[in-house]
Design a protein around this motif. Structure first.
Motif, PDB file in Angstrom:
ATOM      1  N   ALA A  52       0.814  -1.218   0.000  1.00 18.56           N
ATOM      2  CA  ALA A  52       0.000   0.000   0.000  1.00 18.56           C
ATOM      3  C   ALA A  52       0.849   1.270   0.000  1.00 18.56           C
ATOM      4  CB  ALA A  52      -0.933  -0.006   1.206  1.00 18.56           C
ATOM      5  N   THR A  53       2.009   1.242   0.642  1.00 20.92           N
ATOM      6  CA  THR A  53       2.867   2.425   0.700  1.00 20.92           C
ATOM      7  C   THR A  53       3.373   2.794  -0.684  1.00 20.92           C
ATOM      8  OG1 THR A  53       3.508   1.881   2.953  1.00 20.92           O
ATOM      9  CG2 THR A  53       4.936   3.400   1.768  1.00 20.92           C
ATOM     10  N   THR A  54       3.684   1.808  -1.494  1.00 20.29           N
ATOM     11  CA  THR A  54       4.128   2.054  -2.866  1.00 20.29           C
ATOM     12  C   THR A  54       2.956   2.493  -3.736  1.00 20.29           C
ATOM     13  OG1 THR A  54       5.913   0.452  -2.660  1.00 20.29           O
ATOM     14  CG2 THR A  54       5.181   0.968  -4.901  1.00 20.29           C
ATOM     15  N   PHE A  55       1.789   1.917  -3.500  1.00 22.20           N
ATOM     16  CA  PHE A  55       0.622   2.204  -4.324  1.00 22.20           C
ATOM     17  C   PHE A  55       0.064   3.611  -4.116  1.00 22.20           C
ATOM     18  CE2 PHE A  55      -4.086   2.061  -4.738  1.00 22.20           C
ATOM     19  CZ  PHE A  55      -4.150   1.902  -6.122  1.00 22.20           C
ATOM     20  N   ALA A  56      -0.002   4.064  -2.883  1.00 25.25           N
ATOM     21  CA  ALA A  56      -0.686   5.326  -2.549  1.00 25.25           C
ATOM     22  C   ALA A  56      -0.231   6.528  -3.380  1.00 25.25           C
ATOM     23  CB  ALA A  56      -0.555   5.613  -1.058  1.00 25.25           C
ATOM     24  N   PRO A  57       1.070   6.770  -3.569  1.00 23.57           N
ATOM     25  CA  PRO A  57       1.471   7.947  -4.350  1.00 23.57           C
ATOM     26  C   PRO A  57       1.009   7.902  -5.809  1.00 23.57           C
ATOM     27  CG  PRO A  57       3.314   7.133  -3.064  1.00 23.57           C
ATOM     28  CD  PRO A  57       2.217   6.113  -2.957  1.00 23.57           C
ATOM     29  N   ALA A  58       0.769   6.711  -6.344  1.00 20.92           N
ATOM     30  CA  ALA A  58       0.339   6.592  -7.738  1.00 20.92           C
ATOM     31  C   ALA A  58      -1.019   7.233  -7.971  1.00 20.92           C
ATOM     32  CB  ALA A  58       0.292   5.124  -8.151  1.00 20.92           C
ATOM     33  N   LEU A  59      -1.828   7.282  -6.940  1.00 19.78           N
ATOM     34  CA  LEU A  59      -3.173   7.839  -7.093  1.00 19.78           C
ATOM     35  C   LEU A  59      -3.146   9.337  -7.398  1.00 19.78           C
ATOM     36  CD1 LEU A  59      -4.997   5.889  -4.258  1.00 19.78           C
ATOM     37  CD2 LEU A  59      -5.074   5.471  -6.727  1.00 19.78           C
ATOM     38  N   GLY A  60      -2.089  10.005  -7.004  1.00 20.72           N
ATOM     39  CA  GLY A  60      -1.968  11.436  -7.282  1.00 20.72           C
ATOM     40  C   GLY A  60      -1.003  11.758  -8.411  1.00 20.72           C
ATOM     41  N   ALA A  61      -0.472  10.727  -9.056  1.00 22.31           N
ATOM     42  CA  ALA A  61       0.507  10.934 -10.124  1.00 22.31           C
ATOM     43  C   ALA A  61      -0.176  11.494 -11.378  1.00 22.31           C
ATOM     44  CB  ALA A  61       1.203   9.619 -10.452  1.00 22.31           C
ATOM     45  N   PRO A  62       0.569  12.270 -12.159  1.00 19.21           N
ATOM     46  CA  PRO A  62      -0.023  12.829 -13.382  1.00 19.21           C
ATOM     47  C   PRO A  62      -0.378  11.756 -14.424  1.00 19.21           C
ATOM     48  CG  PRO A  62       2.295  13.465 -13.167  1.00 19.21           C
ATOM     49  CD  PRO A  62       1.913  12.737 -11.921  1.00 19.21           C
ATOM     50  N   ARG A  63       0.298  10.624 -14.360  1.00 21.10           N
ATOM     51  CA  ARG A  63      -0.052   9.499 -15.244  1.00 21.10           C
ATOM     52  C   ARG A  63       0.030   8.214 -14.441  1.00 21.10           C
ATOM     53  NH1 ARG A  63       3.889   6.313 -16.744  1.00 21.10           N
ATOM     54  NH2 ARG A  63       6.033   6.980 -16.520  1.00 21.10           N
ATOM     55  N   TRP A  64      -0.786   7.242 -14.813  1.00 18.39           N
ATOM     56  CA  TRP A  64      -0.832   5.949 -14.128  1.00 18.39           C
ATOM     57  C   TRP A  64       0.486   5.219 -14.372  1.00 18.39           C
ATOM     58  CZ3 TRP A  64      -3.125   3.892 -10.297  1.00 18.39           C
ATOM     59  CH2 TRP A  64      -3.282   2.518 -10.149  1.00 18.39           C
ATOM     60  N   PRO A  65       1.224   4.829 -13.318  1.00 21.16           N
ATOM     61  CA  PRO A  65       2.541   4.214 -13.486  1.00 21.16           C
ATOM     62  C   PRO A  65       2.536   2.797 -14.075  1.00 21.16           C
ATOM     63  CG  PRO A  65       2.271   5.093 -11.261  1.00 21.16           C
ATOM     64  CD  PRO A  65       0.940   5.151 -11.929  1.00 21.16           C
TER      65      PRO A  65
END
Length: 173
Positions: A52-65
Motif C-alpha cells: 500500500a505504501t508504494t501504491f498510494a502515491p500513484a493515485l496522485g501521479a499525473p499518469r498511471w505508473p
C-alpha cells in the motif's frame, strides 16, 4: 509466471533516501532521464504486485505508473480514487492466489520496499531479484536487508553497466 523484484540501491546499500524516497530519485542520471533499464524490464510483465505504501502515491501521479498491467495491492483499505480494476487484499496469501489465478503467462513485477518483498519472499513468491547499484552514497535510509532473511540464497545470473555509472545485477532466488 515468474515474480521479479527490481530495486535501486545506493552503493552503501540504501533503497531509500533518509527522507523515505526511492534511492534512484537521488541519482543525477535518473533525474536527467535515464530509466536505469526499467523500460526493458517491464516488457513481458503482465502484473504489478505491491504494498500500500508504494501504491498510494500513484493515485496522485499525473499518469498511471502501470499502464496495461493488472495491479494487485497488499493493503487493508481501498483508497479514494483507486481504479475499479485494482485488486486490494489485506491477506498476502489470498492476494498471491488471486495473482496466480488471473495470470495469463506473463511475469509479475513485485514492486515495493523491503518489507513487502520480504513478505512475498516468505511465501515462496520471489523468483528473481534485480538490483540496480547506483553510484551514490546516501549514508542513511532504508536497507533491503533489514527485512530479508540472511539465509536467503541468491544465484548470480548476469550483470550489465547502465547509463550514468549504475550497474544492474540479476539474481535467481
Amino acid at each position: 509466471m515468474k515474480i521479479v523484484s527490481r530495486l535501486s540501491t545506493s552503493a552503501d546499500g540504501y533503497v531509500s533516501t533518509p527522507d523515505g524516497w526511492p534511492s534512484q530519485l537521488a541519482d543525477p542520471a535518473f533525474a536527467s532521464g535515464s530509466s536505469h533499464g526499467i523500460v526493458e524490464f517491464l516488457e513481458g510483465k503482465e502484473a504489478a504486485l505491491m504494498g500500500a505504501t508504494t501504491f498510494a502515491p500513484a493515485l496522485g501521479a499525473p499518469r498511471w505508473p502501470w499502464p496495461g498491467l493488472d495491479v494487485f495491492v497488499l493493503g487493508s483499505g481501498r483508497p479514494e480514487g483507486t481504479p475499479d480494476e485494482v485488486v486490494i487484499d489485506h491477506d498476502p496469501t489470498a492476494l498471491l492466489e488471486r495473482v496466480r489465478a488471473t495470470n495469463r503467462g506473463g511475469d509479475v513485477h513485485l514492486v515495493g520496499g523491503p518489507k513487502t518483498i520480504a513478505t512475498f519472499h516468505t511465501l515462496g513468491a520471489l523468483d528473481e531479484l534485480q538490483l540496480v547499484i547506483l553510484p551514490i552514497l546516501l549514508g542513511a535510509g532504508l536497507r533491503l536487508t533489514d527485512h530479508l532473511d540472511p539465509a536467503t540464497q541468491l544465484t548470480f545470473t548476469h550483470s550489465r553497466p547502465l547509463t550514468g555509472g549504475s550497474v544492474e545485477i540479476i539474481y535467481e532466488v
